[in-house]
Scaffold this motif. Structure first.
Motif, PDB file in Angstrom:
ATOM      1  N   VAL A   9       0.844  -1.192   0.000  1.00  0.00           N
ATOM      2  CA  VAL A   9       0.000   0.000   0.000  1.00  0.00           C
ATOM      3  C   VAL A   9       0.884   1.248   0.000  1.00  0.00           C
ATOM      4  O   VAL A   9       0.648   2.194  -0.760  1.00  0.00           O
ATOM      5  CB  VAL A   9      -0.970  -0.015   1.208  1.00  0.00           C
ATOM      6  N   ALA A  10       1.927   1.256   0.840  1.00  0.00           N
ATOM      7  CA  ALA A  10       2.843   2.409   0.901  1.00  0.00           C
ATOM      8  C   ALA A  10       3.549   2.616  -0.437  1.00  0.00           C
ATOM      9  O   ALA A  10       3.689   3.759  -0.902  1.00  0.00           O
ATOM     10  CB  ALA A  10       3.862   2.222   2.021  1.00  0.00           C
ATOM     11  N   ARG A  14       3.076   5.956  -2.757  1.00  0.00           N
ATOM     12  CA  ARG A  14       4.293   6.684  -3.159  1.00  0.00           C
ATOM     13  C   ARG A  14       4.347   6.822  -4.679  1.00  0.00           C
ATOM     14  O   ARG A  14       4.685   7.874  -5.207  1.00  0.00           O
ATOM     15  CB  ARG A  14       5.532   5.971  -2.610  1.00  0.00           C
ATOM     16  N   PHE A  15       3.995   5.754  -5.402  1.00  0.00           N
ATOM     17  CA  PHE A  15       3.958   5.805  -6.864  1.00  0.00           C
ATOM     18  C   PHE A  15       2.995   6.891  -7.339  1.00  0.00           C
ATOM     19  O   PHE A  15       3.311   7.664  -8.236  1.00  0.00           O
ATOM     20  CB  PHE A  15       3.563   4.440  -7.441  1.00  0.00           C
ATOM     21  N   VAL A  32      -4.688   4.695  -1.781  1.00  0.00           N
ATOM     22  CA  VAL A  32      -4.720   3.239  -1.759  1.00  0.00           C
ATOM     23  C   VAL A  32      -4.852   2.825  -0.291  1.00  0.00           C
ATOM     24  O   VAL A  32      -4.092   3.295   0.557  1.00  0.00           O
ATOM     25  CB  VAL A  32      -3.438   2.633  -2.369  1.00  0.00           C
ATOM     26  N   ILE A  33      -5.835   1.975   0.010  1.00  0.00           N
ATOM     27  CA  ILE A  33      -6.031   1.578   1.407  1.00  0.00           C
ATOM     28  C   ILE A  33      -5.818   0.086   1.648  1.00  0.00           C
ATOM     29  O   ILE A  33      -5.649  -0.333   2.789  1.00  0.00           O
ATOM     30  CB  ILE A  33      -7.404   2.015   1.951  1.00  0.00           C
ATOM     31  N   ALA A  34      -5.812  -0.724   0.574  1.00  0.00           N
ATOM     32  CA  ALA A  34      -5.593  -2.165   0.765  1.00  0.00           C
ATOM     33  C   ALA A  34      -5.147  -2.790  -0.543  1.00  0.00           C
ATOM     34  O   ALA A  34      -5.481  -2.307  -1.623  1.00  0.00           O
ATOM     35  CB  ALA A  34      -6.872  -2.853   1.255  1.00  0.00           C
ATOM     36  N   MET A  42      -9.152   1.347  -3.141  1.00  0.00           N
ATOM     37  CA  MET A  42      -8.811   2.756  -2.973  1.00  0.00           C
ATOM     38  C   MET A  42      -9.973   3.486  -2.319  1.00  0.00           C
ATOM     39  O   MET A  42     -11.126   3.112  -2.478  1.00  0.00           O
ATOM     40  CB  MET A  42      -8.507   3.414  -4.323  1.00  0.00           C
ATOM     41  N   ARG A  43      -9.607   4.559  -1.606  1.00  0.00           N
ATOM     42  CA  ARG A  43     -10.586   5.473  -1.015  1.00  0.00           C
ATOM     43  C   ARG A  43     -10.563   6.756  -1.831  1.00  0.00           C
ATOM     44  O   ARG A  43      -9.492   7.224  -2.234  1.00  0.00           O
ATOM     45  CB  ARG A  43     -10.226   5.765   0.432  1.00  0.00           C
ATOM     46  N   PHE A  44     -11.741   7.300  -2.079  1.00  0.00           N
ATOM     47  CA  PHE A  44     -11.891   8.560  -2.800  1.00  0.00           C
ATOM     48  C   PHE A  44     -12.691   9.499  -1.912  1.00  0.00           C
ATOM     49  O   PHE A  44     -13.784   9.151  -1.464  1.00  0.00           O
ATOM     50  CB  PHE A  44     -12.625   8.301  -4.120  1.00  0.00           C
TER      51      PHE A  44
END
Length: 143
Positions: A9-10, A14-15, A32-34, A42-44
């Protein structure tokens, strides 16, 4: 054969920050959360720029969420291939989402050498009813 993600996720966030910073044009609304075997979520966090008349999240905003999540799900499993591109995305709007956080989970249906086919479901955060459903095909450039 189970698809295992090779990016965390990190790594994926970062990307987005470094290689695809255009996604943050309206502020940092995508996260991105998972990620896991064959999927990413993803969360929006839409803001007033993402609304249509009537106070609902716009179709283009939902389309963008599905497309970015499909891209992230693919990259999670093939690595940071910036030039992987959408060749098709079909979306069905099923319910009117209220202004508030949305989550999109995208699953890889098929991952080949040159093409990937993915399935995306968008829900209101904490909800179970799908507000939009999309299928996407991505072209993967030769390595």
């Amino acid at each position: 054969m189970t698809l295992e993600p090779i990016l965390t996720v990190a790594d994926l966030n970062r990307f987005l920050d470094t290689d695809f910073s255009e996604v943050h044009t309206d502020g940092k609304v995508f996260e991105v959360i998972a990620t896991g075997p064959g999927f990413a979520t993803m969360r929006f966090d839409p803001n007033e720029k993402h609304l249509r008349p009537g106070g609902t999240v716009s179709g283009p905003a939902l389309f963008a969420l599905a497309d970015v999540t499909a891209y992230i799900a693919l990259l999670a499993h093939i690595g940071p291939v910036a030039l992987a591109v959408t060749t098709n995305l079909n979306i069905n709007f099923l319910r009117k989402p209220r202004l508030g956080a949305l989550e999109c989970t995208c699953s890889i249906l098929k991952l080949g050498k040159r093409l990937a086919v993915l399935d995306a479901a968008i829900v209101e955060q904490g909800g179970k009813e799908i507000v939009a459903h999309a299928t996407a095909t991505y072209s993967i450039p030769p390595r």
